[in-house]
Design an enzyme around this catalytic site. Structure first.
Site, short mmCIF file in Angstrom:
data_model
loop_
_atom_site.label_atom_id
_atom_site.label_comp_id
_atom_site.label_asym_id
_atom_site.label_seq_id
_atom_site.Cartn_x
_atom_site.Cartn_y
_atom_site.Cartn_z
CB ILE A 162 -0.82 0.10 1.33
CG1 ILE A 162 -0.12 -0.28 2.68
CG2 ILE A 162 -1.90 -1.01 1.09
CD1 ILE A 162 -1.06 0.09 3.68
N GLY A 163 2.22 1.20 -0.07
CA GLY A 163 3.15 2.43 0.09
C GLY A 163 4.63 1.74 0.15
CB SER A 164 7.35 1.65 -1.77
OG SER A 164 6.98 2.27 -3.00
CG HIS A 189 14.32 7.40 -0.62
ND1 HIS A 189 14.43 7.50 -1.93
CD2 HIS A 189 13.14 8.32 -0.26
CE1 HIS A 189 14.27 8.49 -2.49
NE2 HIS A 189 13.29 9.25 -1.64
CG PHE A 190 15.40 4.42 3.89
CD1 PHE A 190 16.81 4.29 3.47
CD2 PHE A 190 14.77 5.69 4.37
CE1 PHE A 190 17.38 5.53 3.06
CE2 PHE A 190 15.84 6.73 4.20
CZ PHE A 190 17.13 6.84 3.52
N GLY A 191 11.84 1.43 3.22
CA GLY A 191 10.91 0.53 3.49
C GLY A 191 9.88 0.51 2.44
CB VAL A 236 3.80 0.13 4.34
CG1 VAL A 236 2.57 0.18 5.09
CG2 VAL A 236 4.82 1.28 4.90
CE LYS A 286 9.02 2.10 7.43
NZ LYS A 286 8.65 3.44 7.99
CG ASP A 301 10.39 14.44 6.55
OD1 ASP A 301 10.03 15.39 5.99
OD2 ASP A 301 10.66 13.30 5.91
#
Length: 1227
Positions: free
Chosen positions: A853-855, A857-859, A861, A886, A1030
């Site tokens: 459902i999402g991504s 630079h590092f991980g 989801v 995640k 952030d």
């Protein structure tokens, strides 16, 4: 001469002054019939509005029918329902009759009070249920002579449908000649055969409906001695024509009670050619006396056209006045004849969208011969085309033609026009042309269809062909024929205006540049022009002071609207590939062409295929090019795959229009060459010095290029035709193994074919030496490959050891007490000393991982379903909780796994809060195999930025300008500046607009709630302490109930390296500089006060509904923009006090910025002042959310008591398990 002119003017004025008034009817169709004139039909309880207009200046008055004998008539009630007044605008006398009744049926007239002879009448039918108008008296006593049977109707009916019965006997001749819908039947002794009418029951019947009758009792007074004579022409031949021998008889009958003295009576006939000479063409016999009857006959031999005319029969009596009766003879030129018996009203003025029909009843002679033919047509004049236009009418969806036969040569033709087809542009002269043998008869109806308001049109044509283009965009120097047409009945005036890009107001086009045109139902102006610059055109139609307008825009363009696809082959492509087919790996450029003339274009790309409708699902870049008159928006698709297959739409929008320009691309999947037929190492036997061919038997996508080798060298003695090698002559060297190499962009494949050449001369041992060398090279290659595999295994083992060490140090190992000097550091900077709570550990058996459902630079989801670790019942064992899972993008990368572990420990250290994303648990025990999963709440609303942007079109602004001018007129608060205040919906109650349940609704109070919640969440993190680093709306999640969760605070520490927060102008590096203060960008110093700056930027995003900070500033110029003291402007939906808070958050010196607790206090006071219930409702929802969040521990911990009297033991997990209850997250 002057005297004559004066007299002429006086006569003209007098003629206009004595023109009779005219009655018009609003909202109803006015019809006209030969026998009763103009009439209108209404249903009872509707409203009748009559408008009487006259050209003279005298007063007008209405005259009403005699209604005293009608059932239900009440004079006082009629006066209450009736209203008369003058229309000041047009001078019309208006009569309004409300709630019309059946008893209001009758003739209404309007006349001049100065000249009563000037008048106009209309008959009004008012229908309820009964066809015949009920009368108060049904007993009628009449004197000698004709009798009226008063069966008046409440609606217009065909005469032939009304029958008259006298004492239950049908009076056959009555319906044909003696019926009038306004009065009834006229009864004469000829029609009624009994000797006297004394107490006779007359009954009128309507044939089309049962039980529609009216009965009257009529009696006659005793006749005087002078009565009893009947003087008339005898009915003659109905179809006289040239050459026919015709005779006509005049009779005098006496039916009285006295003695008839024939000698005292004399009959004679007069006509222009009549003669008593027996040999004459027109001969009149002397009268004859037979009993009580006297007759005389005129005889015409071989009728001629000149015999047409009036024939008069004269009755002379000694003691009475001489009487006359006329007969009008029409001699047809031919034997074949057509006579029109009856028609529907021939002059019709009706409203649009009301069904109507045209009917003509006629008879033909001789009817024994061939039948008739009929043709319907419409004639009208057009404002565009010269001369009358004719349309042949046929049966279609709009009009229906029907014919009926009544026998004895009588017929009817009917044209029904359906309601939706009755429009003003269907007006005109409707013509029925009837042909019988060599005779033609024409019936015409003048039909005018009124519209409520004019239909105004602007049409653009190409003058030479009159082809209608009606486009908006034209190249310079195009000759245009532009029409401004008003379709209107009554006619309307037309005004044609234009406006160029440099002018603000429309101005009329000069009359000498326009051509006036007109037709049956339209008027207009034509503008012939050579197009040189863009312009707006306005066509106005003015009728009775009302104006209808249409506007058209003409835009200058060098190229038409279009999408141009351009295809670039991959660098790996071979020369054998088809040039027009797109394969995986190619580059495609789609160019959207649109006008440059207008600045308000919004241009974007859409993408759709069977799997996705989001262009963000595929990697693309865009660029813009400007041409002389056009712009090009270029969509670059690089290294395409089959997922790029679909429809690409360029959406070009402005305030007035939207254009969708589509193109489709089909990306073919590529495949490495493979063997498709035959076997590898096939054997082909050929004869020496003979032709032979061998097939490679391989194919691929795209079609590969084929190369042939023999003994390791390219084979050059044959011709390659696709996959076939053709050799014209087999040589001794051709004996042996051939290799075919098939190559395309997906790879290559080698196939071998052995060729045996029979009868070939023996060769040398060179071939065997070559094989030995090849074997030695193969052995060396195998040795090198083995060494490489062993090195790879060592590297894998090292990573395995490193991941295990990471698990032991970061998760399993518990560090000692936190050093005193580190206690004030943010929690993310002391992760080594943070313990991992094993209570959060989740058994992988209970976790099902679903789609991504999402991504980042590092991980990445993914959505997951979590089962209860310790269920207390069978239902709980099958219940699943939606969660977010995640993991790192590379599970075997030690550095990424270390970042994940640090994030997990930070989340463990932060207690649950309704405005902070809650940790549910984690999977850590299999880190050595790359399994490290962080399991959090699943938030169903997505990130806040996209949520705000999605609700822009439905946003409800509750912020309005205060109409009260402030008292303090200082230089700080001038009276000319109005403050913004909240105005919540009073119907919903104070403060109840907050967090409405409808997810599609978003209002100003929701934005206040979101701002307060983010402040609360950040204050919670600050107390830990935890510096986010952030904070932005993209890193804030929101539920469908508008509760926010701050997320992505665990990985913030890793962004402190200068590779992430560097200010180098590189578009490949993600820089959140729009959300950062200068100390973060230049000194890489992150504190809670830098988070406060970011919080102010978040507020700007919220109150611009997902807008980008510093929207008019390039990314690389943001730092200089901030350094110069510039800040974001106040958003449209932002209260003045909220903007003041933003500016305080953006203070240059971090010490001057507020804390998050200060921000909470500000929001609470601000919301409390706006609504007494506003803040309370937010707090109640957050309290409820906190209670729900605390229940998350039940999914991984055995903290709940057992269910009384229930013993349950969890069964082993099956490969396929029934799940009948999915519990959605409380979020």
């Amino acid at each position: 001469m002057k005297l004559k002119l004066t007299v002429l003017l006086i006569l003209v004025h007098a003629s206009a002054s004595y023109k009779p008034p005219a009655i018009e009817v609003e909202d109803y169709q006015v019809q006209e019939h030969d026998s009763i004139g103009k009439f209108v039909e209404l249903e009872e309880h509707t409203r009748l509005i009559l408008k009487c207009s006259a050209h003279h200046n005298g007063d007008l008055k209405y005259n009403f029918p005699s209604m005293e004998g009608n059932v239900g008539y009440d004079e006082n009630n009629f006066k209450k329902r009736m209203e008369e007044y003058y229309d000041d605008a047009f001078g019309d006398k208006v009569l309004t009759l409300n709630d019309v009744r059946e008893s209001d049926t009758g003739t209404y007239s309007c006349s001049s009070m100065e000249h009563s002879s000037l008048n106009d009448t209309i008959y009004v039918f008012v229908h309820r249920k009964k066809v015949f108008l009920p009368l108060k008296s049904v007993m009628i006593i009449y004197k000698q002579g004709e009798v009226m049977v008063p069966c008046k109707t409440t609606k217009f009916v065909d005469k032939s449908d009304i029958e008259l019965y006298a004492s239950n006997v049908l009076v056959k001749e009555a319906s044909k000649y003696n019926y009038d819908q306004r009065y009834g039947f006229k009864i004469t002794k000829k029609l009624y055969s009994e000797k006297q009418i004394v107490d006779v029951n007359f009954e009128c019947r309507y044939k089309k409906e049962e039980n529609q009758t009216a009965t009257y009792i009529i009696t006659e007074k005793e006749a005087s001695s002078d009565d009893g004579y009947h003087f008339s022409w005898e009915k003659g031949f109905q179809w006289p024509h040239v050459g026919y021998n015709f005779s006509l008889t005049c009779n005098l009958n006496y039916n009285g009670s006295k003695i008839f003295h024939g000698y005292t009576n004399k009959l004679s006939i007069e006509c222009p050619q009549c003669s008593h000479d027996p040999g004459s063409h027109v001969h009149v016999d002397r009268h004859r006396i037979i009993g009580n009857k006297i007759s005389t006959t005129v005889r015409i031999q071989h009728l001629e056209l000149e015999d047409s005319g009036k024939y008069t029969c004269i009755w002379e009596h000694e003691n009475k006045e001489t009487k006359y009766t006329d007969y009008h003879l029409y001699v047809a030129p031919k034997k074949a004849q057509i006579k029109v018996i009856e028609t529907s009203p021939t002059i019709m003025r009706i409203k649009e969208n009301r069904a109507t029909s045209l009917t003509a009843k006629f008879a033909i002679y001789p009817f024994e011969k061939e039948s008739y033919t009929a043709k319907w047509s419409r004639i009208y004049n057009s404002s565009i085309h010269e001369g009358p236009q004719s349309e042949t009418i046929i049966n279609d969806d709009f009009r229906k033609i029907a014919a009926t036969s009544f026998g004895d040569g009588a017929f009817s033709e009917n044209l029904d026009i359906k309601a939706f087809a009755v429009s003003t542009n269907m007006s005109g002269t409707y013509v029925l042309s009837i042909s019988h043998m060599d005779t033609v008869q024409v019936v015409q109806w003048e039909v005018a269809i009124e519209n409520d308001e004019p239909d105004v049109q602007i049409t653009v044509r190409e003058p030479s062909s009159f082809f209608i283009s009606n486009q908006e965009y034209y190249k310079p120097d195009t000759n245009l024929h532009i029409e401004c047409i008003s379709i209107s009945i009554p006619p309307a005036d037309v005004v044609f205006e234009y406006k160029t890009k440099n002018s603000e107001q429309f101005q009329e086009i000069e009359p000498n540049k326009l051509v006036s045109v007109g037709g049956t139902f339209d008027r207009g102006l034509i503008y012939n022009v050579t197009f040189t610059e863009g312009m707006d055109l306005k066509c106005s139609s003015i009728r009775k002071g009302n104006r209808a307008i249409t506007v058209n825009k003409l835009i200058k363009i060098g190229e038409g609207f279009e999408v141009r696809p351009h295809h670039e082959k991959s660098s790996k492509a071979t020369e054998s590939e088809p040039s027009k087919i797109i394969y995986e790996g190619d580059n495609v450029k789609l160019t959207c062409v649109f006008p440059l003339d207008s600045d308000d274009w919004s241009v974007s790309w859409r993408f759709e295929n069977s799997k996705s409708s989001d262009i963000s699902s595929i990697p693309t870049t865009t660029e813009t090019e400007i041409k002389q008159y056009s712009k090009h928006l270029i969509l670059n698709l690089r290294d395409v795959t089959t997922s790029f297959t679909g429809t690409y739409t360029c959406v070009v929008k402005n305030e007035d229009s939207e254009k969708l320009l589509e193109t489709s691309i089909d990306v073919k999947a590529i495949s490495k060459p493979s063997i498709t037929g035959g076997n590898s190492n096939a054997v082909v036997i050929v004869d020496y010095d003979q032709y032979f061919e061998i097939n490679c038997n391989m194919t691929g996508t795209p079609p590969p290029v084929y190369q042939w080798f023999k003994d390791g060298n390219p084979y050059t003695h044959g011709d390659v035709d696709g996959s076939i090698l053709r050799v014209s002559r087999a040589r001794g060297e051709d004996d042996g193994e051939f290799h075919c190499l098939a190559t395309n962009r997906a790879g290559d494949k080698l196939n071998s074919i052995e060729v045996q050449v029979n009868n070939a001369p023996k060769g040398s041992l060179f071939f065997y030496w070559f094989l030995a060398l090849l074997l030695l090279i193969s052995i060396i290659a195998v040795f090198l490959l083995t060494c490489k595999l062993r090195a790879s295994n060592r590297l894998t083992k090292q990573k395995d050891i490193a991941l295990n060490t990471l698990y032991e140090t970061m998760i399993k190992h518990q560090a000692g007490p936190l050093p005193e000097e580190m206690k004030d550091l943010p929690v993310e900077e002391r992760t080594y000393y943070l313990p991992y709570n094993n209570d959060y550990e989740i058994d992988p058996v209970n976790l099902e991982i679903l789609n991504p459902i999402g991504s980042g630079h590092f991980g990445v989801v993914k959505k997951g379903l979590l089962g209860m670790a310790y269920p207390k019942s069978k239902i709980e064992s099958k219940t699943r909780l939606p969660v977010a899972v995640k993991s790192s993008t590379n599970p075997f990368n030690v550095e990424l796994q270390k970042m994940m572990a640090e994030e997990l420990k930070v989340m463990c250290a932060i207690p649950k809060n309704p405005n902070v994303l809650a940790l549910i648990g984690a999977v850590t025990k299999n880190m050595r195999q790359g399994q490290l999963y962080i399991v959090t709440e699943f938030i169903d609303g997505g990130n806040l930025r996209e949520f705000l942007q999605a609700h822009r079109n439905t946003f409800i602004n509750e912020l309005v300008e205060d109409e009260h001018v402030p008292v303090d007129d200082s230089y700080l608060v001038p009276n000319s500046v109005k403050k913004k205040i909240y105005k919540f919906d009073e119907k919903l109650g104070e403060g109840t607009r907050l967090l409405v349940e409808d997810p599609d609704a978003l209002c100003t109070s929701d934005l206040l709630s979101i701002g307060l919640q983010i402040a609360k969440g950040m204050a919670w993190l600050a107390d830990v302490p935890c510096v986010h680093r952030d904070l932005a709306c993209r890193n804030v999640l929101i539920t469908k109930t508008k509760i926010v969760r701050i997320a992505d605070f665990g990985l913030s520490k890793k962004h402190t390296n200068k590779t992430y927060y560097r200010t180098k102008k590189s578009k490949d590096t993600p820089l959140p500089v729009r959300w950062m203060p200068l100390e973060c960008i230049e000194e890489f110093k992150f504190t809670q006060k830098s988070d406060v700056w970011s919080f102010g930027i978040c507020l700007y995003e919220i109150f611009t509904l997902g807008g980008t900070p510093y929207p008019n500033c390039d990314t690389f110029n943001v730092i200089e923009f901030i350094r110069n003291g510039n800040r974001n402007k106040q958003p449209e939906y932002c209260h003045d006090e909220i903007y003041e808070l933003m500016k305080v958050c953006w203070q240059f010196n971090p010490k001057d910025r507020p804390t998050f607790n200060d921000c909470i206090t500000f929001f609470e006071n601000h919301m409390r002042d706006s609504s007494s219930q506003f803040l309370e409702r937010v707090e109640n929802m957050l309290h409820t959310e906190m209670q729900e969040q605390s229940k998350l521990d039940d999914w991984i911990q055995d903290s709940r008591p057992d269910v009384p009297n229930v013993s349950f033991q969890k069964s082993p997990k099956k490969q396929k398990e029934e799940r009948y209850l999915i519990v959605e997250s409380h979020a």
